[in-house]
Motif scaffolding. Structure first.
Motif, PDB file in Angstrom:
ATOM      1  N   PHE A 101       8.566  14.022 -24.164  1.00 12.53           N
ATOM      2  CA  PHE A 101       7.388  14.260 -24.991  1.00 12.53           C
ATOM      3  C   PHE A 101       6.255  14.949 -24.236  1.00 12.53           C
ATOM      4  O   PHE A 101       5.250  15.312 -24.837  1.00 12.53           O
ATOM      5  N   LEU A 102       6.391  15.118 -22.923  1.00 10.72           N
ATOM      6  CA  LEU A 102       5.374  15.833 -22.167  1.00 10.72           C
ATOM      7  C   LEU A 102       5.672  17.330 -22.141  1.00 10.72           C
ATOM      8  O   LEU A 102       6.710  17.783 -22.606  1.00 10.72           O
ATOM      9  N   ASN A 103       4.766  18.093 -21.552  1.00 14.88           N
ATOM     10  CA  ASN A 103       4.896  19.551 -21.581  1.00 14.88           C
ATOM     11  C   ASN A 103       6.068  20.066 -20.761  1.00 14.88           C
ATOM     12  O   ASN A 103       6.636  21.108 -21.065  1.00 14.88           O
ATOM     13  N   HIS A 104       6.389  19.350 -19.697  1.00 14.29           N
ATOM     14  CA  HIS A 104       7.506  19.776 -18.859  1.00 14.29           C
ATOM     15  C   HIS A 104       8.106  18.568 -18.168  1.00 14.29           C
ATOM     16  O   HIS A 104       7.486  17.506 -18.088  1.00 14.29           O
ATOM     17  N   GLN A 105       9.342  18.712 -17.659  1.00 17.80           N
ATOM     18  CA  GLN A 105      10.044  17.593 -17.037  1.00 17.80           C
ATOM     19  C   GLN A 105      10.219  17.766 -15.528  1.00 17.80           C
ATOM     20  O   GLN A 105      10.836  16.938 -14.877  1.00 17.80           O
ATOM     21  N   GLY A 106       9.706  18.840 -14.981  1.00 13.74           N
ATOM     22  CA  GLY A 106       9.852  19.097 -13.553  1.00 13.74           C
ATOM     23  C   GLY A 106       8.736  18.484 -12.730  1.00 13.74           C
ATOM     24  O   GLY A 106       7.971  17.642 -13.212  1.00 13.74           O
ATOM     25  N   ASP A 129      11.021  16.532  -5.811  1.00 12.97           N
ATOM     26  CA  ASP A 129      12.347  16.360  -6.410  1.00 12.97           C
ATOM     27  C   ASP A 129      12.285  15.907  -7.866  1.00 12.97           C
ATOM     28  O   ASP A 129      13.322  15.764  -8.515  1.00 12.97           O
ATOM     29  N   TYR A 130      11.103  15.663  -8.370  1.00 12.28           N
ATOM     30  CA  TYR A 130      10.947  15.096  -9.714  1.00 12.28           C
ATOM     31  C   TYR A 130      11.421  16.081 -10.785  1.00 12.28           C
ATOM     32  O   TYR A 130      10.910  17.198 -10.892  1.00 12.28           O
ATOM     33  N   LYS A 131      12.411  15.655 -11.566  1.00 12.57           N
ATOM     34  CA  LYS A 131      12.938  16.508 -12.640  1.00 12.57           C
ATOM     35  C   LYS A 131      13.379  15.681 -13.846  1.00 12.57           C
ATOM     36  O   LYS A 131      14.168  16.137 -14.657  1.00 12.57           O
ATOM     37  N   TRP A 132      12.841  14.473 -13.932  1.00 17.20           N
ATOM     38  CA  TRP A 132      13.290  13.575 -14.997  1.00 17.20           C
ATOM     39  C   TRP A 132      12.108  13.073 -15.828  1.00 17.20           C
ATOM     40  O   TRP A 132      12.109  11.967 -16.343  1.00 17.20           O
ATOM     41  N   GLY A 133      11.089  13.931 -15.962  1.00 15.23           N
ATOM     42  CA  GLY A 133       9.944  13.561 -16.788  1.00 15.23           C
ATOM     43  C   GLY A 133      10.352  13.354 -18.242  1.00 15.23           C
ATOM     44  O   GLY A 133      11.361  13.889 -18.701  1.00 15.23           O
ATOM     45  N   PRO A 134       9.570  12.592 -19.004  1.00 13.31           N
ATOM     46  CA  PRO A 134       9.928  12.300 -20.395  1.00 13.31           C
ATOM     47  C   PRO A 134       9.850  13.531 -21.290  1.00 13.31           C
ATOM     48  O   PRO A 134       9.064  14.452 -21.046  1.00 13.31           O
ATOM     49  N   ARG A 165       0.810  -1.220   0.000  1.00 10.51           N
ATOM     50  CA  ARG A 165       0.000   0.000   0.000  1.00 10.51           C
ATOM     51  C   ARG A 165       0.845   1.273   0.000  1.00 10.51           C
ATOM     52  O   ARG A 165       0.313   2.362  -0.234  1.00 10.51           O
ATOM     53  N   TYR A 166       2.141   1.147   0.278  1.00 12.10           N
ATOM     54  CA  TYR A 166       3.004   2.336   0.351  1.00 12.10           C
ATOM     55  C   TYR A 166       4.222   2.185  -0.550  1.00 12.10           C
ATOM     56  O   TYR A 166       5.326   2.606  -0.204  1.00 12.10           O
ATOM     57  N   SER A 167       4.030   1.585  -1.711  1.00 12.90           N
ATOM     58  CA  SER A 167       5.127   1.309  -2.628  1.00 12.90           C
ATOM     59  C   SER A 167       5.896   2.578  -2.985  1.00 12.90           C
ATOM     60  O   SER A 167       5.317   3.659  -3.119  1.00 12.90           O
ATOM     61  N   VAL A 168       7.200   2.417  -3.162  1.00 11.80           N
ATOM     62  CA  VAL A 168       8.091   3.558  -3.381  1.00 11.80           C
ATOM     63  C   VAL A 168       8.810   3.422  -4.718  1.00 11.80           C
ATOM     64  O   VAL A 168       9.625   2.526  -4.921  1.00 11.80           O
ATOM     65  N   GLY A 169       8.479   4.329  -5.635  1.00 12.46           N
ATOM     66  CA  GLY A 169       9.121   4.352  -6.936  1.00 12.46           C
ATOM     67  C   GLY A 169       9.845   5.667  -7.162  1.00 12.46           C
ATOM     68  O   GLY A 169      10.271   6.332  -6.211  1.00 12.46           O
ATOM     69  N   THR A 170       9.953   6.066  -8.428  1.00 17.40           N
ATOM     70  CA  THR A 170      10.638   7.320  -8.774  1.00 17.40           C
ATOM     71  C   THR A 170       9.689   8.307  -9.441  1.00 17.40           C
ATOM     72  O   THR A 170      10.126   9.334  -9.954  1.00 17.40           O
ATOM     73  N   GLY A 171       8.399   8.009  -9.467  1.00 21.09           N
ATOM     74  CA  GLY A 171       7.444   8.772 -10.249  1.00 21.09           C
ATOM     75  C   GLY A 171       7.139  10.169  -9.739  1.00 21.09           C
ATOM     76  O   GLY A 171       7.628  10.591  -8.678  1.00 21.09           O
ATOM     77  N   PRO A 172       6.282  10.903 -10.464  1.00 20.79           N
ATOM     78  CA  PRO A 172       5.974  12.292 -10.118  1.00 20.79           C
ATOM     79  C   PRO A 172       5.135  12.451  -8.860  1.00 20.79           C
ATOM     80  O   PRO A 172       5.038  13.547  -8.321  1.00 20.79           O
ATOM     81  N   PHE A 173       4.543  11.348  -8.381  1.00 25.85           N
ATOM     82  CA  PHE A 173       3.759  11.397  -7.149  1.00 25.85           C
ATOM     83  C   PHE A 173       4.201  10.282  -6.217  1.00 25.85           C
ATOM     84  O   PHE A 173       4.770   9.276  -6.642  1.00 25.85           O
ATOM     85  N   ARG A 174       3.927  10.462  -4.921  1.00 27.31           N
ATOM     86  CA  ARG A 174       4.258   9.462  -3.921  1.00 27.31           C
ATOM     87  C   ARG A 174       3.063   9.307  -2.987  1.00 27.31           C
ATOM     88  O   ARG A 174       2.213  10.190  -2.891  1.00 27.31           O
ATOM     89  N   VAL A 175       3.009   8.163  -2.317  1.00 24.56           N
ATOM     90  CA  VAL A 175       1.890   7.912  -1.407  1.00 24.56           C
ATOM     91  C   VAL A 175       2.000   8.836  -0.197  1.00 24.56           C
ATOM     92  O   VAL A 175       3.031   8.896   0.470  1.00 24.56           O
ATOM     93  N   LYS A 176       0.904   9.544   0.080  1.00 23.13           N
ATOM     94  CA  LYS A 176       0.852  10.411   1.256  1.00 23.13           C
ATOM     95  C   LYS A 176       0.097   9.753   2.396  1.00 23.13           C
ATOM     96  O   LYS A 176       0.576   9.713   3.530  1.00 23.13           O
ATOM     97  N   ALA A 177      -1.104   9.229   2.093  1.00 20.07           N
ATOM     98  CA  ALA A 177      -1.921   8.668   3.181  1.00 20.07           C
ATOM     99  C   ALA A 177      -3.037   7.805   2.618  1.00 20.07           C
ATOM    100  O   ALA A 177      -3.448   7.940   1.466  1.00 20.07           O
ATOM    101  N   TRP A 178      -3.515   6.905   3.493  1.00 21.73           N
ATOM    102  CA  TRP A 178      -4.726   6.134   3.274  1.00 21.73           C
ATOM    103  C   TRP A 178      -5.715   6.547   4.363  1.00 21.73           C
ATOM    104  O   TRP A 178      -5.769   5.915   5.423  1.00 21.73           O
ATOM    105  N   PRO A 179      -6.519   7.581   4.159  1.00 27.53           N
ATOM    106  CA  PRO A 179      -7.475   7.991   5.196  1.00 27.53           C
ATOM    107  C   PRO A 179      -8.435   6.873   5.583  1.00 27.53           C
ATOM    108  O   PRO A 179      -8.855   6.769   6.735  1.00 27.53           O
TER     109      PRO A 179
END
Length: 551
Positions: free
Chosen positions: A230-235, A223-228, A197-211
């Motif tokens: 072809f998208l509008n931005h990489q930050g 810290d995300y600055k490695w977006g692809p 339920r709290y998996s940790v990757g490198t993506g643009p979002f991270r798990v905050k909570a399960w209310p």
């Protein structure tokens, strides 16, 4: 960054077929309609997402389903991106080399990527993640996705060499899938039972909570600055948070959208799809997904469905076109075989193999010795009724087709006993081989993934146990293996044509409906929404921003 493409000898022609009607698009990346003046993205806000099924596993290397995949894709980045068919773009790997025999893939990783917990993404982390998929202890359902994996070696801190046991030309495609996205080795060890339920990757979002069990909150990865590229931005993403509300009932999800309780929903009620396409308040994003459509696997290892005549009669007895119209109101097209029309390997010949024919269904059963009991309306042979147990999941898109098939089979004297239950319970019944008819759908960009998991004999006891037909046919196995090893696109397509014909000749499935990814959202509030390639069909939420004034 440079765009990468397959060498000519490995090119696989892919087709993405969009659903008909306003709001659909044949493009793999579907752009948000824009006005003459481009609006400037406004950071901040909480995107409220009404999703159809509660999730329990966010780690795509262990398990991924239609509901969980789009969430996992916000938490994880692939090693390589594939924004459109056969166009490969650097991801966590900034470059790569492939050996001439397609057995060795050397990846050169970016040096500036960290997992959500601060752990450095390096070659050791990639090796850990790939080894973990094939580790029997993890009981991963994604073993088929990694193909003939042998080992990974750390060449240096940011270079990993992946060796396969045999030629597997589509492995570059597999490296673009969520299944092979790296996870934090530190977090896996630290979180233990909480990892799912709290998996940790490198993506643009991270798990905050399960209310609560029906609510999941993701937050922006600052810290995300490695977006692809072809998208509008990489930050970092524009959104502060995404709140997923798991709402099982389609009509309730739609009410939540129309009342403004949520900003976006998936899978609206089929009967409302056409109306929503004409509602100027909303945009309907719809694409036919590649891979195995929704089907009913017929179990060949148990009587009475071990008889070919019974299986073929079942197929002739079901009017799939009428079923699609009555149940899905034209929103989901009828399926015809083991590939959807969104797959590049789709063979149109399956469309004429089992046209609705009650007379033919009855004659097949008569000739096989199944005699109709006029008192019960059910056929019998040697004192045994022609009864099958039909195990499926709960929910409109599973139960309604099951009820239709039940009534259709009754017309020819087959007693179809429908047993609808939660997915976890149905999965156990499938694993225990305690059924004669079983529901299955499996999306995939390349045909090998879906055809292998559903019909290769290894998947009766291995992987996700998705060979629910329990077919153990050396010819089918050999063709599946040849299809994965073949490097010529035309020859591959011919192999998959043969497989489709054999599978339907043996009546291993009742095709039900093609899977269409529907997402409906407020056209004014939700800006820059795009979806990814066929077989994945996830939204790219890193680019999405909210027009708060329109909410």
């Amino acid at each position: 960054m440079n765009h990468w493409k397959l060498p000519a000898f490995l090119v696989i022609f892919t087709v993405l077929i969009a659903a008909c009607g306003p709001g659909s698009s044949p493009a793999a990346v579907v752009p948000q309609p824009t006005s003459a003046v481009k609006q400037v993205a406004k950071p901040g806000g909480n995107l409220r997402y009404g999703s159809r099924a509660a999730v329990t596993m966010l780690d795509p290397s262990i398990h991924s389903s239609a509901p969980t995949g789009p969430i996992s894709d916000q938490l994880y980045d692939p090693l390589i991106w594939q924004p459109e068919p056969n166009k490969f773009v650097p991801g966590l790997a900034e470059s790569w080399e492939i050996s001439p025999d397609s057995k060795v893939y050397t990846l050169h990783l970016r040096k500036d990527v960290k997992f959500h917990d601060g752990t450095l993404l390096n070659a050791a982390a990639v090796k850990f993640s790939l080894d973990r998929i094939v580790d029997p202890k993890t009981k991963s359902l994604q073993v088929a996705a990694i193909g003939p994996y042998d080992k990974s070696e750390v060449v240096d801190e940011y270079t990993v060499k992946i060796t396969l046991k045999s030629t597997f030309p589509i492995f570059l495609n597999q490296l673009t899938t969520r299944a092979l996205s790296p996870s934090s080795p530190t977090a896996v060890a630290k979180l233990g039972d909480k990892w799912a339920r709290y998996s940790v990757g490198t993506g643009p979002f991270r798990v905050k909570a399960w209310p609560d069990d029906n609510t999941l909150v993701l937050e922006r990865n600052p810290d995300y600055k490695w977006g692809p590229s072809f998208l509008n931005h990489q930050g970092p993403a524009y959104l502060d948070t995404i709140t997923y509300k798991f709402i099982a009932e389609g009509s309730t999800r739609l009410i939540a959208l129309e009342s403004g309780e949520v900003d976006i929903i998936d899978e609206p009620p089929p009967e409302e799809a056409q109306r929503l396409k004409t509602d100027t308040r909303f945009r309907v994003d719809a694409v036919v997904i590649g891979g195995l459509p929704q089907v009913l696997n017929i179990n060949v290892s148990r009587p009475p469905t071990n008889e070919l005549a019974v299986r073929q009669a079942m197929l002739y007895a079901v009017d799939r076109k009428s079923m699609a119209k009555l149940i899905f109101f034209g929103a989901l097209p009828p399926a015809n075989g083991p590939f959807s029309s969104g797959s590049w390997a789709y063979w149109t010949g399956v469309e004429s193999m089992y046209n609705y024919d009650l007379a033919k269904a009855k004659k097949l059963l008569d000739d096989a010795g199944w005699i109709l009991n006029t008192k019960t309306g059910i056929r019998e042979k040697n004192g045994q009724p022609l009864r099958i147990r039909h195990v499926t999941s709960t929910g409109y898109n599973s139960e309604k087709p099951a009820t239709y098939v039940q009534a259709a089979l009754k017309e020819v004297g087959i007693d179809d006993v429908v047993e609808a239950m939660a997915y976890e319970a149905s999965a156990k019944r499938y694993a225990d081989n305690d059924f004669e008819l079983a529901r299955l759908g499996y999306t995939g960009f390349d045909p090998d993934g879906s055809i292998r998991v559903a019909f290769h004999s290894s998947q009766i006891t291995q992987g996700g146990l998705f060979n629910r037909s329990h077919i153990n046919d050396p010819k089918i196995d050999a063709l599946i293996d040849q299809g994965a090893a073949e490097t010529d696109a035309a020859k591959r397509k011919e192999i998959y044509r043969q497989l489709q014909q054999i599978i339907m000749d043996q009546a291993l499935i009742i095709p039900v409906n093609e899977q269409v990814l529907y997402q409906v959202f407020s056209v004014k509030a939700v800006q820059d929404f795009k979806t990814s390639t066929p077989g994945q069909g996830s939204p790219y939420l890193v680019d999405v921003w909210l027009d708060q004034a329109a909410k």
